[in-house]
Design an enzyme around this catalytic site. Structure first.
Site, PDB file in Angstrom:
ATOM      1  N   LEU A 132       0.780  -1.225   0.000  1.00 30.76           N
ATOM      2  CA  LEU A 132       0.000   0.000   0.000  1.00 30.76           C
ATOM      3  C   LEU A 132       0.818   1.285   0.000  1.00 30.76           C
ATOM      4  CD1 LEU A 132      -2.910  -1.045   2.383  1.00 30.76           C
ATOM      5  CD2 LEU A 132      -2.752  -1.219  -0.104  1.00 30.76           C
TER       6      LEU A 132
ATOM      7  N   HIS B   6      -3.711  -4.790  -9.150  1.00 29.83           N
ATOM      8  CA  HIS B   6      -4.715  -3.821  -8.712  1.00 29.83           C
ATOM      9  C   HIS B   6      -6.099  -4.459  -8.803  1.00 29.83           C
ATOM     10  CE1 HIS B   6      -6.301   0.100  -7.756  1.00 29.83           C
ATOM     11  NE2 HIS B   6      -7.214  -0.092  -8.695  1.00 29.83           N
TER      12      HIS B   6
ATOM     13  N   ASP C 238      -0.733   3.464 -10.098  1.00 30.58           N
ATOM     14  CA  ASP C 238      -1.599   2.612 -10.924  1.00 30.58           C
ATOM     15  C   ASP C 238      -1.584   3.000 -12.398  1.00 30.58           C
ATOM     16  OD1 ASP C 238      -2.377   1.047  -8.727  1.00 30.58           O
ATOM     17  OD2 ASP C 238      -4.018   2.421  -8.248  1.00 30.58           O
TER      18      ASP C 238
ATOM     19  N   GLU D  44     -13.842 -10.467  -7.200  1.00 26.91           N
ATOM     20  CA  GLU D  44     -12.557 -10.005  -7.705  1.00 26.91           C
ATOM     21  C   GLU D  44     -11.419 -10.845  -7.130  1.00 26.91           C
ATOM     22  OE1 GLU D  44      -8.810  -8.231  -7.904  1.00 26.91           O
ATOM     23  OE2 GLU D  44      -9.917  -8.242  -6.018  1.00 26.91           O
TER      24      GLU D  44
END
Length: 191
Positions: free
Chosen positions: A85, A104, A145, A170
């Site tokens: 993170l 991600h 990202d 996910e």
């Protein structure tokens, strides 16, 4: 054989999956798990599987004189971010060009950038009314990202799905696909 580090901040399900996936591999081997949190359960998972662990502070991560020798100690030539993170400093990106990838939990470029991690992503997917979500594996760049995409996998959502349902769907994609994407990237590395 590629010797890679796994950077983590949390529970480490992907970390464990990667370690197990590469146990018998002749392509690559996880040689150290690095976390910015001493209480990250990923460290316990790694230790149980015989992979050394190291904890680094945010300040230590920013210090090339700390991190580069640490990675050199383990002969690291590739880095996998699996739920890490903290932003990666420029010197580390420069030291591992196209040799550092990130997972991600969304279909980038949607729902990426600073503050978009974990439940924040899944809540944003729900709030946007998206009909699908998924995972993206990308190279790490200096843009959060924003690195070049390597692979994406998606799953359909229904209007009734809660953020928790979205997270579960996910995460199933991560478990099914992330290790093989890492393997493909390592297999394609130049000698």
């Amino acid at each position: 054989m590629t010797r890679f580090a796994i950077f983590v901040s949390g529970s480490g399900t992907n970390c464990e999956q990667l370690i197990r996936h590469f146990e018998q591999s002749e392509l690559g081997r996880p040689v150290v798990v690095v976390s910015n949190r001493s209480d990250a359960y990923a460290l316990v998972r790694a230790q149980r599987l015989g992979v050394p662990t190291r904890v680094v502070t945010k300040a230590e991560l920013q210090d090339a004189d700390v991190m580069l020798p640490l990675l050199e100690e383990y002969g690291v030539d590739f880095i996998v971010l699996a739920g890490f993170l903290l932003m990666i400093p420029s010197y580390l990106i420069a030291a591992f060009p196209r040799r550092m990838i990130n997972l991600h939990p969304a279909l980038l470029p949607k729902h990426g950038g600073r503050g978009m991690w974990g439940h924040h992503v899944h809540e944003a997917v729900k709030a946007a009314g998206d009909t699908e979500t998924g995972m993206t594996v990308h190279y790490v760049s200096e843009v959060c990202d924003g690195g070049e995409m390597i692979a994406q996998f998606s799953v359909a959502l229904s209007a009734e799905d809660t953020p928790e349902d979205i997270a579960r769907k996910e995460h199933e994609l991560e478990m099914a696909h992330f290790p093989s994407v890492v393997e493909q990237v390592i297999a394609a590395l130049p000698d």
